[in-house]
Design a protein around this motif. Structure first.
Motif, mmCIF file in Angstrom:
data_model
loop_
_atom_site.group_PDB
_atom_site.id
_atom_site.type_symbol
_atom_site.label_atom_id
_atom_site.label_comp_id
_atom_site.label_asym_id
_atom_site.label_seq_id
_atom_site.Cartn_x
_atom_site.Cartn_y
_atom_site.Cartn_z
ATOM 1 N N GLN A 61 0.862 -1.193 0.000
ATOM 2 C CA GLN A 61 0.000 0.000 0.000
ATOM 3 C C GLN A 61 0.895 1.239 0.000
ATOM 4 N N ALA B 73 0.690 5.782 -0.456
ATOM 5 C CA ALA B 73 -0.068 6.998 -0.716
ATOM 6 C C ALA B 73 0.219 7.539 -2.118
ATOM 7 N N THR C 229 0.081 6.237 -5.157
ATOM 8 C CA THR C 229 -0.915 5.961 -6.193
ATOM 9 C C THR C 229 -2.224 6.723 -5.914
ATOM 10 N N ARG C 230 -2.589 6.828 -4.625
ATOM 11 C CA ARG C 230 -3.807 7.563 -4.274
ATOM 12 C C ARG C 230 -3.662 9.056 -4.635
ATOM 13 N N GLU D 217 -5.794 11.365 -7.178
ATOM 14 C CA GLU D 217 -6.467 12.603 -6.739
ATOM 15 C C GLU D 217 -6.072 13.799 -7.599
#
Ligand code: ZN
Length: 310
Positions: A196, A198, A200-201, A205
């Motif tokens: 996981q 941040a 890619t998020r 966004e």
């Protein structure tokens, strides 16, 4: 000595600028880089230079590839430039002016040397951390081209023998750890394995298809472990390269530029200096590692300075 034109020939755009004696940009013209081969590019540069409000006395160009005696040997980011192009000669004919050409990273280093973070230096290395990692040398006050135009290929210094595959096809190059394209591939591999992050998020966004420097900056500010780990690896690779370059050339200034340097600022240069220190044989308090100052204009300012020097 009047006005010189500096031209920054990039993969997507051509920036031509009129530069005065004090290395100040007095006018500029930006055009898209034609994708159909060298002839169209020569024509686009001619048009851009002639669109400047005054005719320059001389023209300098920074080109994205190794350059020897005014010939661009190869430019992987320009479609159709897979064979040597005598750019200086062709443009000189087209414009009726003296034209000099050099590698864009070398020209950028010269720009920082005459008007940016390299002012007052004697022996300088410019490091440009972008999609790849470029390097340019100014030694004893002069842009250093080497014997065959291949000097300053900082991104392809080997920092890990048999290491990761580089964009150039070889293994263990610095660029394979510190170039944004390589870092992005490392993120994809980790995400595919279930990690996981941040990164890619934040990219989603911001509606970015790539992990830009601003995406990295935000992920780092959020304390994202993968962003931190990969930046650590990039800093480590660059610092080994810097230490090797310093040991070879006894540089007094290293200028760090490119997207990461713009996004992270002097703290990035400080981290690189700190990580390089243990590997440097002859230390000196006057040796400085600093971030670039000119950002978008280093190329045109340096190209114009090169043209004035001939
Ligand atoms: Zn390489």
């Amino acid at each position: 000595m009047g006005l010189a034109a500096g031209v920054d020939l990039g993969g997507t755009k051509i920036l031509a600028a009129l530069i005065d004696d004090n290395h100040v940009v007095v006018a500029d013209k930006k055009v898209p880089t034609p994708a159909d081969g060298p002839e169209s590019v020569v024509e686009a540069i001619r048009t851009a230079v002639e669109a400047l409000p005054e005719r320059p006395d001389t023209v300098g160009i920074g080109a994205p590839g190794p350059v020897h005696d005014g010939v661009v040997k190869i430019a992987p980011n320009l479609p159709g430039w897979d064979r040597p192009v005598p750019l200086a000669e062709q443009l000189s004919k087209a414009l009726g002016l003296q034209v000099v050409v050099d590698n864009d990273a070398t020209v950028g280093a010269l720009g920082e040397f005459v008007a940016g973070a390299g002012r007052g230096a004697r022996n300088l290395l410019g490091v440009w951390i972008g999609t790849g990692v470029g390097g340019g040398l100014v030694l004893e006050g002069r842009a250093y081209r080497g014997s065959f135009g291949g000097a300053g290929e900082f991104g392809h210094m080997v920092v890990r023998q048999g290491g990761q595959r580089c964009n150039c096809g070889r293994r263990g190059c610095l660029e394979a750890y510190a170039g944004r394209a390589s870092m992005e591939r490392a993120v994809s591999t980790l995400v595919a394995a279930g990690a996981q992050t941040a990164l890619t998020r934040i990219a989603a966004e911001k509606n970015k298809s790539q992990l830009t420097s601003s995406v990295w900056k935000r992920a780092l500010s959020e304390g994202d472990p993968i962003a931190n780990q990969l930046l650590d690896e990039a800093v480590s690779a660059v610092s080994i390269g810097v230490a090797n370059a310093v040991n070879l050339l006894d540089l007094d200034r290293v200028v760090i530029g490119g997207g990461f340097a713009e996004a992270l600022g002097q703290p990035l240069a400080d981290r690189i200096a700190e990580a390089a220190r243990p590997y440097v044989l002859v230390g000196d308090a006057n040796r400085e590692v600093v971030v670039a100052e000119l950002v978008d204009t280093a190329g045109v300012v340096g190209a114009a300075a090169l043209a004035r020097r001939g």
